[in-house]
Structure formats: C-alpha cells, structure tokens
Motif scaffolding. Structure first.
Motif, PDB file in Angstrom:
ATOM      1  N   SER A 230       0.851  -1.183   0.000  1.00  0.00           N
ATOM      2  CA  SER A 230       0.000   0.000   0.000  1.00  0.00           C
ATOM      3  C   SER A 230       0.889   1.236   0.000  1.00  0.00           C
ATOM      4  O   SER A 230       2.098   1.136   0.222  1.00  0.00           O
ATOM      5  CB  SER A 230      -0.932   0.006   1.207  1.00  0.00           C
ATOM      6  OG  SER A 230      -0.197   0.031   2.409  1.00  0.00           O
TER       7      SER A 230
ATOM      8  N   GLY B 252       1.113   3.555  -2.581  1.00  0.00           N
ATOM      9  CA  GLY B 252       1.440   4.116  -3.880  1.00  0.00           C
ATOM     10  C   GLY B 252       0.518   5.275  -4.222  1.00  0.00           C
ATOM     11  O   GLY B 252      -0.470   5.544  -3.532  1.00  0.00           O
ATOM     12  N   GLY B 253       0.841   5.967  -5.307  1.00  0.00           N
ATOM     13  CA  GLY B 253       0.007   7.079  -5.737  1.00  0.00           C
ATOM     14  C   GLY B 253       0.714   7.948  -6.735  1.00  0.00           C
ATOM     15  O   GLY B 253       1.752   7.573  -7.292  1.00  0.00           O
ATOM     16  N   LEU B 254       0.146   9.121  -6.955  1.00  0.00           N
ATOM     17  CA  LEU B 254       0.688  10.104  -7.889  1.00  0.00           C
ATOM     18  C   LEU B 254       1.379  11.212  -7.101  1.00  0.00           C
ATOM     19  O   LEU B 254       0.787  11.766  -6.156  1.00  0.00           O
ATOM     20  CB  LEU B 254      -0.436  10.676  -8.750  1.00  0.00           C
ATOM     21  CG  LEU B 254      -0.069  11.832  -9.683  1.00  0.00           C
ATOM     22  CD1 LEU B 254       0.922  11.374 -10.736  1.00  0.00           C
ATOM     23  CD2 LEU B 254      -1.336  12.392 -10.320  1.00  0.00           C
TER      24      LEU B 254
ATOM     25  N   LEU C 246       7.054   9.528  -1.067  1.00  0.00           N
ATOM     26  CA  LEU C 246       6.011   8.553  -0.763  1.00  0.00           C
ATOM     27  C   LEU C 246       6.607   7.511   0.167  1.00  0.00           C
ATOM     28  O   LEU C 246       7.823   7.246   0.124  1.00  0.00           O
ATOM     29  CB  LEU C 246       5.504   7.850  -2.029  1.00  0.00           C
ATOM     30  CG  LEU C 246       4.528   8.584  -2.946  1.00  0.00           C
ATOM     31  CD1 LEU C 246       4.276   7.740  -4.195  1.00  0.00           C
ATOM     32  CD2 LEU C 246       3.226   8.892  -2.237  1.00  0.00           C
TER      33      LEU C 246
ATOM     34  N   THR D 292       1.857  -2.116  -6.050  1.00  0.00           N
ATOM     35  CA  THR D 292       1.215  -0.822  -5.877  1.00  0.00           C
ATOM     36  C   THR D 292       1.835   0.159  -6.871  1.00  0.00           C
ATOM     37  O   THR D 292       3.058   0.188  -7.039  1.00  0.00           O
ATOM     38  CB  THR D 292       1.335  -0.323  -4.427  1.00  0.00           C
ATOM     39  OG1 THR D 292       0.586   0.884  -4.265  1.00  0.00           O
ATOM     40  CG2 THR D 292       2.783  -0.067  -4.023  1.00  0.00           C
ATOM     41  N   GLN D 293       0.995   0.943  -7.526  1.00  0.00           N
ATOM     42  CA  GLN D 293       1.456   1.840  -8.584  1.00  0.00           C
ATOM     43  C   GLN D 293       2.020   3.121  -7.995  1.00  0.00           C
ATOM     44  O   GLN D 293       1.387   3.762  -7.156  1.00  0.00           O
ATOM     45  CB  GLN D 293       0.303   2.187  -9.526  1.00  0.00           C
ATOM     46  CG  GLN D 293       0.649   3.183 -10.609  1.00  0.00           C
ATOM     47  CD  GLN D 293       1.569   2.616 -11.672  1.00  0.00           C
ATOM     48  OE1 GLN D 293       1.341   1.512 -12.178  1.00  0.00           O
ATOM     49  NE2 GLN D 293       2.611   3.367 -12.027  1.00  0.00           N
ATOM     50  N   VAL D 294       3.188   3.493  -8.472  1.00  0.00           N
ATOM     51  CA  VAL D 294       3.794   4.781  -8.138  1.00  0.00           C
ATOM     52  C   VAL D 294       3.981   5.545  -9.442  1.00  0.00           C
ATOM     53  O   VAL D 294       4.619   5.043 -10.369  1.00  0.00           O
ATOM     54  CB  VAL D 294       5.143   4.607  -7.424  1.00  0.00           C
ATOM     55  CG1 VAL D 294       5.848   5.954  -7.283  1.00  0.00           C
ATOM     56  CG2 VAL D 294       4.944   3.953  -6.060  1.00  0.00           C
ATOM     57  N   THR D 295       3.432   6.736  -9.494  1.00  0.00           N
ATOM     58  CA  THR D 295       3.558   7.574 -10.678  1.00  0.00           C
ATOM     59  C   THR D 295       4.137   8.922 -10.275  1.00  0.00           C
ATOM     60  O   THR D 295       3.599   9.581  -9.389  1.00  0.00           O
ATOM     61  CB  THR D 295       2.199   7.782 -11.366  1.00  0.00           C
ATOM     62  OG1 THR D 295       1.637   6.504 -11.698  1.00  0.00           O
ATOM     63  CG2 THR D 295       2.361   8.607 -12.639  1.00  0.00           C
TER      64      THR D 295
END
Length: 129
Positions: free
Chosen positions: A7, A9-11, A18, A123-126
């Motif tokens: 958990s 992750g995010g923009l 982060l 989890t996506q990290v952008t």
C-alpha cells in the motif's frame, strides 16, 4: 505460506516523497528477508532494495541509493520503503517480496527476484515531471 499486501502508492510530483508499506501475514516476518522490486511499462522487473530478517542489514540499487530507505517493524509484520526526491523514472509498479532467512544475507542472492518465494500484488507509483 506468507501473504503480502502493498500500500502507499500514488501520484506525486517530481521531488516529492512517498512511503510504501508491505504488510505480511501467515508467518512471522522476522523469519524472512524482504525485498522491494519495481517494473515500469515495457521494462523488466528490477531490484530496488532489500533488508535482512533482523533489519540490521540492507542494500540498494544504485539508481535509488541515497534517496530510498528500506526498513521493517517485525512487531507489526510490516516492511517500508521511504522514497524521497522522486524522479519521473521512478514511475513503476512496486512489489514487495519475501524469502525465508538463509545462512547469511547476500546482496547478490537477495537482489535477484527469482530467489524470492512470495510476492505481493503491487502498488502503482507515478511521478509527474
């Protein structure tokens, strides 16, 4: 068996921070070395960081050294990846992985994804420029 759930992750904008978390269940996490890997679109999965079962040893990929910090709280069965000074090239899906403890904590061995037995869903990290 170990179940791993990532958990955090995010923009985020370039230069931001982060903190990813990886919660382990099923077996005590202190019996496992833990690693973070990432995979960007169209690229192979790559090693990011790893930490020993006690938390006393860790090592990093050159691309993140000095910016990322891996840590663990065995009482909470959780591993963290603090990511600072993020760059657009850090954009990827980040995965945590677990491997039962061995005789010693080898950087060569624990930086190889194929040696890990358990994986989270990612989890996506952008990171935007």
């Amino acid at each position: 068996q170990v179940q791993l759930v990532e958990s955090g992750g995010g923009l985020v904008q370039a230069g931001g921070s982060l903190r990813l978390s990886c919660a382990a269940s099923g077996r005590t996490s202190s019996s496992y070395a833990m690693g973070w890997f990432r995979q960007a679109p169209g690229k192979e999965r790559e090693f990011v960081a790893a930490i020993s079962w006690s938390g006393g040893l860790s090592f990093y990929a050159d691309s993140v050294k000095g910016r990322f910090t891996i840590s663990r709280n065995n009482a909470k069965n959780t591993v963290y990846l603090q990511m600072n000074s993020l760059k657009p090239e850090d954009t990827a899906v980040y995965y945590c992985a677990a491997k039962p403890r061995g005789a010693y904590f080898s950087s060569t061995y624990y930086s190889t994804g194929g040696n890990y037995d358990y994986w989270g869903q990612g989890t996506q990290v952008t990171v935007s420029s």
